[in-house]
Design a protein around this motif. Structure first.
Motif, PDB file in Angstrom:
ATOM      1  N   THR A  31       0.834  -1.214   0.000  1.00 19.57           N
ATOM      2  CA  THR A  31       0.000   0.000   0.000  1.00 19.57           C
ATOM      3  C   THR A  31       0.864   1.257   0.000  1.00 19.57           C
ATOM      4  N   ASP A  54      -4.063  10.387  -2.678  1.00 15.20           N
ATOM      5  CA  ASP A  54      -3.062   9.321  -2.694  1.00 15.20           C
ATOM      6  C   ASP A  54      -1.947   9.583  -1.686  1.00 15.20           C
ATOM      7  N   SER A  57      -3.166   8.881   1.855  1.00 17.77           N
ATOM      8  CA  SER A  57      -3.243   7.431   2.073  1.00 17.77           C
ATOM      9  C   SER A  57      -1.857   6.825   2.249  1.00 17.77           C
ATOM     10  N   ILE A  85      -7.887   2.305   3.259  1.00 17.12           N
ATOM     11  CA  ILE A  85      -8.214   1.876   1.893  1.00 17.12           C
ATOM     12  C   ILE A  85      -9.700   2.038   1.606  1.00 17.12           C
ATOM     13  N   PHE A  89     -10.945   4.414  -1.516  1.00 18.74           N
ATOM     14  CA  PHE A  89     -11.727   3.971  -2.669  1.00 18.74           C
ATOM     15  C   PHE A  89     -13.109   4.615  -2.727  1.00 18.74           C
ATOM     16  N   PHE A  92     -12.199   7.855  -4.197  1.00 16.99           N
ATOM     17  CA  PHE A  92     -11.821   7.569  -5.584  1.00 16.99           C
ATOM     18  C   PHE A  92     -13.067   7.370  -6.456  1.00 16.99           C
ATOM     19  N   ALA A  93     -14.029   6.621  -5.934  1.00 19.13           N
ATOM     20  CA  ALA A  93     -15.254   6.370  -6.698  1.00 19.13           C
ATOM     21  C   ALA A  93     -16.001   7.665  -6.972  1.00 19.13           C
ATOM     22  N   SER A 102     -13.843   2.598 -14.029  1.00 22.36           N
ATOM     23  CA  SER A 102     -12.953   2.845 -12.882  1.00 22.36           C
ATOM     24  C   SER A 102     -13.399   2.112 -11.622  1.00 22.36           C
ATOM     25  N   TRP A 105     -11.796  -1.130  -9.887  1.00 20.60           N
ATOM     26  CA  TRP A 105     -10.718  -1.144  -8.890  1.00 20.60           C
ATOM     27  C   TRP A 105     -11.231  -1.446  -7.482  1.00 20.60           C
ATOM     28  N   THR A 106     -12.527  -1.247  -7.252  1.00 19.87           N
ATOM     29  CA  THR A 106     -13.069  -1.486  -5.901  1.00 19.87           C
ATOM     30  C   THR A 106     -13.069  -2.959  -5.516  1.00 19.87           C
ATOM     31  N   VAL A 109     -10.864  -4.100  -2.519  1.00 17.98           N
ATOM     32  CA  VAL A 109     -11.190  -3.848  -1.110  1.00 17.98           C
ATOM     33  C   VAL A 109     -11.524  -5.139  -0.367  1.00 17.98           C
ATOM     34  N   LEU A 133     -20.589   2.480  -0.757  1.00 20.64           N
ATOM     35  CA  LEU A 133     -20.350   2.579  -2.199  1.00 20.64           C
ATOM     36  C   LEU A 133     -21.646   2.400  -3.001  1.00 20.64           C
TER      37      LEU A 133
END
Length: 369
Positions: A31, A54, A57, A85, A89, A92-93, A102, A105-106, A109, A133
């Motif tokens: 990570t 980023d 994190s 994380i 995410f 990010f979402a 995109s 990528w989840t 998790v 989410l």
């Protein structure tokens, strides 16, 4: 409420197998590397908000790793990183708005959460993440990616994420079950090995150590006596006229009597560095480490009276109506290379012979020692 608190309850590290400990350490390093790499890439392409996320994190992962190295608390570190994380995410979402698939990528998790935290805690993290989410992505149907995010896409996301999470949970549950079976098998193997070892060094009838254990321990105890500057005393105890006892009362009664004598020895001589043995037949022995030779001799000599006071009937005896014993005692002082520890047995045996020759039901101390 209790289940929510389980997120942060630290389990003992022994509850985690070595495999998971390795995975956790690898995940922390991974990570750090990935978040740092994403931060640099987004900075270069001028995606500043993404670069900031980023970077945050990456910093959290670095601090968690440092904390783990200093305290050894692996579990708390991985809990923090997993939560980090989840937040990453979700943000990010929201920022990516489902562009160019995109949200794929989840899927990392639940994989990361369950493998690193175990099936129970990992499932909690996955449920927390997907609850937020799914709500977020449903809210932005026909809004994200300029209206190209549709209800069908959302349903696919829900089904695919649910199936993947369920598969990861089952996979981890099977690994845990296999690990438990392996640990159980190893525990049974260790127990069986210990039982075999115990059987090899103990007399099955009386439970005392046997002659084999005496042979193994005598050199170790003599070394201990020399190092601690103690006297080492060895005695041999023999039941008087025991062959006559067996002939008169039978071998079953004889075995019961041997057990009674053994119990007296165990109760009378019970210090950690002292040992009693059944050498064979009606012959017993003991080793005592002490810096008070005379007191030790008196202590051992009391066994003749104690055993006679058991009032075990022995009509075949030529010296008493009850069972008696004879004891030979030998002591070595100031052990050195010139004195062979094997002399102890020789001296004690000679003293035992003197006790029997002198009328039995008594103890004799070897003068040569």
């Amino acid at each position: 409420m209790k289940n929510i608190l389980d997120f942060f309850i630290l389990e003992k590290e022994s509850d985690f197998c070595n495999r998971r400990s390795i995975v956790i350490k690898f995940a922390l390093i991974a990570t750090i590397v990935l978040f740092s790499l994403f931060a640099c890439i987004n900075l270069l392409i001028q995606q500043y908000w993404a670069a900031i996320i980023d970077s945050i994190s990456a910093v959290v992962s670095i601090l968690s790793y440092i904390y783990m190295q200093k305290t050894g608390n692996i579990l708390l570190s991985i809990r923090i990183v997993t939560f980090n994380i989840v937040v990453f995410f979700l943000v990010f979402a929201y920022i990516s708005q489902a562009t160019h698939f995109s949200l794929i990528w989840t899927i990392f998790v639940p994989i990361f959460a369950i493998i690193s935290n175990g099936k129970k805690v990992g499932l909690y993290f996955s449920l927390l993440f997907y609850t937020l989410l799914f709500a977020l992505s449903y809210h932005y149907i026909n809004v994200w990616n300029a209206g190209e995010w549709h209800f069908v896409d959302w349903v696919r996301l829900v089904l695919a994420s649910t199936i993947l999470t369920l598969c990861m949970y089952i996979y981890e549950a099977l690994l845990d079950a296999a690990q438990q079976d392996l640990q159980l098998a190893r525990a049974k193997e260790r127990q069986r090995s210990e039982e075999l070892h115990q059987q090899s060094v103990t007399d099955q009838l009386t439970g005392l150590y046997n002659r084999r254990y005496y042979d193994n321990m005598i050199d170790k105890l003599s070394f201990l006596a020399k190092r601690q500057e103690l006297c080492i005393t060895f005695f041999i105890l023999d039941i008087d006229y025991f062959k006559y006892y067996n002939d008169y009362y039978g071998h079953i009664k004889g075995d019961e009597t041997l057990i009674q004598v053994a119990n007296v020895l165990q109760e009378h001589i019970q210090r950690g560095d002292d040992f009693v043995f059944r050498l064979g037949g009606e012959e017993f022995a003991g080793i005592i480490l002490s810096n008070e030779k005379e007191k030790t001799h008196q202590w051992i000599s009391q066994l003749t009276t104690i055993i006679e006071n058991l009032k075990i009937e022995h009509k075949a005896s030529k010296i008493s109506d009850f069972l008696t014993v004879s004891i030979g005692i030998a002591t070595l002082e100031h052990l050195d290379g010139e004195k062979n520890i094997d002399l102890l047995y020789k001296y004690a045996d000679k003293a035992l012979y003197a006790a029997k020759y002198g009328g039995r039901n008594q103890s004799r101390i070897a003068q040569e020692s």
